[in-house]
Design an enzyme around this catalytic site. Structure first.
Site, PDB file in Angstrom:
ATOM      1  N   GLU A   1     -22.844  32.344   4.850  1.00 53.84           N
ATOM      2  CA  GLU A   1     -21.618  32.170   4.142  1.00 53.84           C
ATOM      3  C   GLU A   1     -21.623  31.140   2.845  1.00 53.84           C
ATOM      4  OE1 GLU A   1     -19.578  34.363   5.274  1.00 53.84           O
ATOM      5  OE2 GLU A   1     -17.744  33.861   3.740  1.00 53.84           O
TER       6      GLU A   1
ATOM      7  N   HIS B   1     -19.466  37.932  -3.806  1.00 56.96           N
ATOM      8  CA  HIS B   1     -19.454  37.522  -2.507  1.00 56.96           C
ATOM      9  C   HIS B   1     -20.501  38.392  -1.608  1.00 56.96           C
ATOM     10  CE1 HIS B   1     -17.690  35.459   1.023  1.00 56.96           C
ATOM     11  NE2 HIS B   1     -17.973  36.371   1.514  1.00 56.96           N
ATOM     12  N   GLU B   2     -20.116  39.314  -1.456  1.00 56.67           N
ATOM     13  CA  GLU B   2     -21.253  40.139  -0.568  1.00 56.67           C
ATOM     14  C   GLU B   2     -22.551  40.307  -1.047  1.00 56.67           C
ATOM     15  OE1 GLU B   2     -20.186  40.718   2.313  1.00 56.67           O
ATOM     16  OE2 GLU B   2     -18.052  40.581   2.020  1.00 56.67           O
TER      17      GLU B   2
ATOM     18  N   HIS C   1     -24.394  37.399   0.054  1.00 54.24           N
ATOM     19  CA  HIS C   1     -25.010  37.742   1.107  1.00 54.24           C
ATOM     20  C   HIS C   1     -26.530  38.632   1.282  1.00 54.24           C
ATOM     21  CE1 HIS C   1     -21.914  35.819   4.078  1.00 54.24           C
ATOM     22  NE2 HIS C   1     -21.029  36.547   3.584  1.00 54.24           N
TER      23      HIS C   1
END
Lengths: 505, 505
Positions: free
Chosen positions: B299, B269-270, B273
């Protein structure tokens, strides 16, 4: 009148807090760059550092700051200041004058020059080609001479430079203490070299697991009283300590697989710097006095912990088991005394940062004498390799095979840091003088070390040195801690006692 | 005239560079606080952050900045601006207006309030005592309403808040897309809950060695094309990503010994980003456009990589062996399809941050509807627990046993971040729409995933999304990437296809 004074003091302290905040932010940015910041972000980061540094410089040298200082130095106002505030005003005035005396254009040129010069030095050192670096060094000497003219010559031109790093220190004083040192240490080093009782060091060179080295480093820091709630230990290529504020003091070390002592003594050394910064008095926090009073006094603490404590026989009698148990089978056959002697080998060498506790001072004296020749006698960059080599022959009995291992070895001159080197030996002398006082005032001093009860020692140092931060001058600190001014005989006595025993002289 | 324009542009860009430098410095300070800064230094550090934030705010809202903006917005000047510079002026104007419209005194009160409110929220949540937090929330709503008045009401009052996080997003648009979502997802979630084919997840809960988890996380990041020369992975209690500049993008994760997927999906997830921030175009570096264009688009990238890629069957067909080999004997008996299904369990739950990919959107819709009630219908803090619980019953079929697991669960409102929540679901919708385009434009899309050839996907996203940074608006990005505006049907189709298969509906 009172209102004006109070307003001025309030505004002044707000400015100081701002300056200190920039200083802390810059400290974090530098720490981060040296402990693992991604390579590709370095250019952008450098710009950010430039922007913040410029702003901090503007705050320190603003017209408003000049006016506030004048207001607070006014005799009626000055009388109402607390001792700490008066000292804060005096320190700020010193930085202010030093900065505003240099025309911005000249300073800007110098910043660009030193940045280019550091790159040129790196390349020249790699190739061992002094000629590549020489023009830069000439220019830096030239700028530094202009700064001395602007700042004003003290007793000698070089005195003006010394005062930057060791406030109040003079050539007259250093000539006195260094000549005392040199005259005793040169023959002592020769006698050691001639001794048939050379320590065995072969067992130091094995493969030592990094995790175990780290665990031992952390353990020793804890024993010294390093506060892990107010600091941390990281890794970097060149170990360093940085005190962001007394609640956040960071040190680094470097683990070498094939050397069990390098990271350890590096950690203790930086740990000594850290104890100083962690134990600065609460009344100084948030001000620019919340730091060490000078490079020399700071270095005295790193060297006291590394050498006086960390390389002592009682220390190893207490902690050798904690070391050997971390490396099962690797040191079991090595008696503690052999280990102790191996960590204290003395031998003349070419490289300062690899030198032992004794000959290290000779490396420093050589640099001191050369810097004096440059600024007080007009020596040019072109003269330095020859002077360097002659002095190494005279004091250490060896001559560099290449300028890379000689005049090019240190980064300091490429960045214009003339006057810094003496701090290292001042640190050794202060440390020995403090140890002498400790031996007399804490009669159980060596028993404490031998039983691993190091906190009373830290406490004593806190009271005499650490808590004062920059609120006392270096000479006030050393007189306050030991009852008298700097006396080089303590270092001589300490080294003679230690090495006559180890080398059976 | 030309000279004036050029001078103004030059000065403007210098100011922007300064603002960006402060932003980077503050980013490092926050990152450091969250990844291991010593506890005792936090207060002093907060003061430093305060000093730098204030200075940055002053730079952004100075009279000089206002004048520069006016000069550059002048039609003759504006025509000469490059597209990027024009966008930079427009973005800066938006921030400038938003900031200068609030009287400093009012803003100062609000900053103090939110800081107290966050502490009050933490305590109230711990005790499950909503009444303790309610007065703070009322005040924050009140201040936010004053801000809306000062900023000006868009189509509705809540529109003004949405625009902060997702520029151009409106209540009308969100009503349309969220109602489409809600009407499809509520019955789908019910059908899933009623399915007899529930995945077995028992094997996820074993003791998984942290080192092996870390090694796998790093491996997957590398596979995604995360550039370790331009970023790093650290640990923190709450995982986050921070893009200091495109050459220095940092993410964190948190390793749970008894859960092999938590740190992994957190990292992916990170990492999503981070890919965005690392691949912003070079032409934007050093400007305030060198960041993601909105919370929703940001997001979308974290969720695309975590959910669309990371929780897909082809991904696990390719990488399951790399996972199991790191935990010898622990997953050998678990077929890849069981593992895939276990990472995609859907179940109604009370806590948003623990929710699955499907019901997560219902948590968001509830918050969106409540925020609309507050700002468009005048709902008070006192009304919220009841409204909250009613909506959970209606959409998820469950009711919190305590306000701690209900209306008190999120930090956002305590800090005044109204209008932020929709970004999360916008991210899911954008991600599904982008995946739909990818499936059509890269016909080998799922083969690429299945063979671990992820770089063409990263490259496609760089061209369509990442490189534009904030130089395109969110709607420009989504139209540019997929050829049409936001369409929630893609998320519905994606979720239906995926979960009808997994739950054999």
């Amino acid at each position: 009148m009172t209102t004006t004074y109070e307003q001025a003091l309030h505004t002044f302290k707000e400015k100081i807090k701002q300056i200190k905040s920039y200083d802390e932010a810059l400290g974090v940015l530098y720490w981060d760059l040296r402990t693992g910041a991604p390579r590709k972000g370095v250019n952008t980061r450098s710009e950010a550092i430039g922007v913040l540094s410029t702003e901090m410089f503007k705050l320190s040298t603003s017209k408003e700051m000049g006016e506030l200082l004048s207001q607070l130095e006014d005799s009626a106002a000055s009388e109402q200041l607390s001792d700490i505030d008066r000292r804060l005003v005096a320190e700020t005035r010193k930085d202010y004058d030093r900065s505003v005396l240099i025309p911005p254009q000249l300073y800007q040129e110098y910043v660009v020059l030193t940045s280019q010069s550091e790159s040129a030095w790196e390349e020249a050192k790699e190739k061992g080609d002094y000629e590549e670096f020489r023009p830069y060094l000439d220019k830096i000497i030239n700028y530094t001479n202009q700064f001395i003219d602007l700042w004003g010559t003290k007793a000698t031109r070089y005195d003006t430079l010394l005062d930057q790093y060791e406030p109040g220190m003079t050539v007259a004083e250093l000539d006195r203490v260094f000549s005392g040192l040199r005259d005793k240490l040169v023959p002592l080093a020769s006698a050691i070299a001639a001794s048939p009782h050379q320590p065995n060091t072969s067992f130091l060179k094995q493969q030592y697991a990094k995790d175990a080295q780290k665990s031992f480093s952390l353990f020793v820091l804890e024993q010294m009283g390093f506060d892990f709630q107010a600091g941390r230990l990281d890794e970097s290529v060149h170990p360093f300590a940085t005190g962001l504020n007394p609640g956040d003091v960071r040190i680094t070390t470097r683990y070498l697989q094939d050397d069990v002592t390098s990271a350890l003594f590096g950690t203790i050394h930086e740990g000594g710097h850290a104890l100083y910064e962690q134990n600065i008095g609460e009344d100084l926090i948030g001000t620019t006095l919340a730091t060490g009073t000078s490079m020399g006094i700071h270095e005295s603490q790193s060297r006291f912990w590394e050498n006086v404590i960390g390389r002592s026989r009682p220390f190893w009698e207490r902690y050798y088991g904690d070391l050997t148990s971390r490396f099962p089978g690797q040191l079991d056959h090595v008696p503690v005394d052999d280990f102790y002697r191996a960590t204290n080998v003395v031998a003349p060498s070419l490289i300062r940062i690899e030198a032992d506790e004794l000959t290290y001072n000779l490396h420093i004296i050589i640099r001191y004498e050369i810097e004096k020749l440059i600024f007080n006698e007009g020596a040019k960059a072109a003269d330095l390799p020859q002077i360097w080599n002659d002095k190494y022959r005279e004091y250490l009995g060896i001559v560099p095979d290449s300028n890379a291992n000689g005049v090019l070895q240190d980064v300091h001159w490429s960045g214009g840091a003339f006057g810094y080197f003496p701090s290292y030996s001042l640190g050794n002398m202060y440390a020995a003088q403090i140890a002498d006082t400790l031996e007399r005032e804490l009669p159980s001093f060596w028993q404490l070390v031998g039983s691993g009860d190091l906190l009373p020692i830290k406490q004593w140092l806190t009271e005499r040195v650490y808590k004062w931060g920059k609120a006392r001058t270096p000479s006030e600190i050393i007189v306050g801690a030991t009852g008298k001014p700097l006396d080089p005989s303590h270092l001589v006595t300490y080294l003679e006692r230690k090495y006559k025993d180890i080398y059976k002289l």
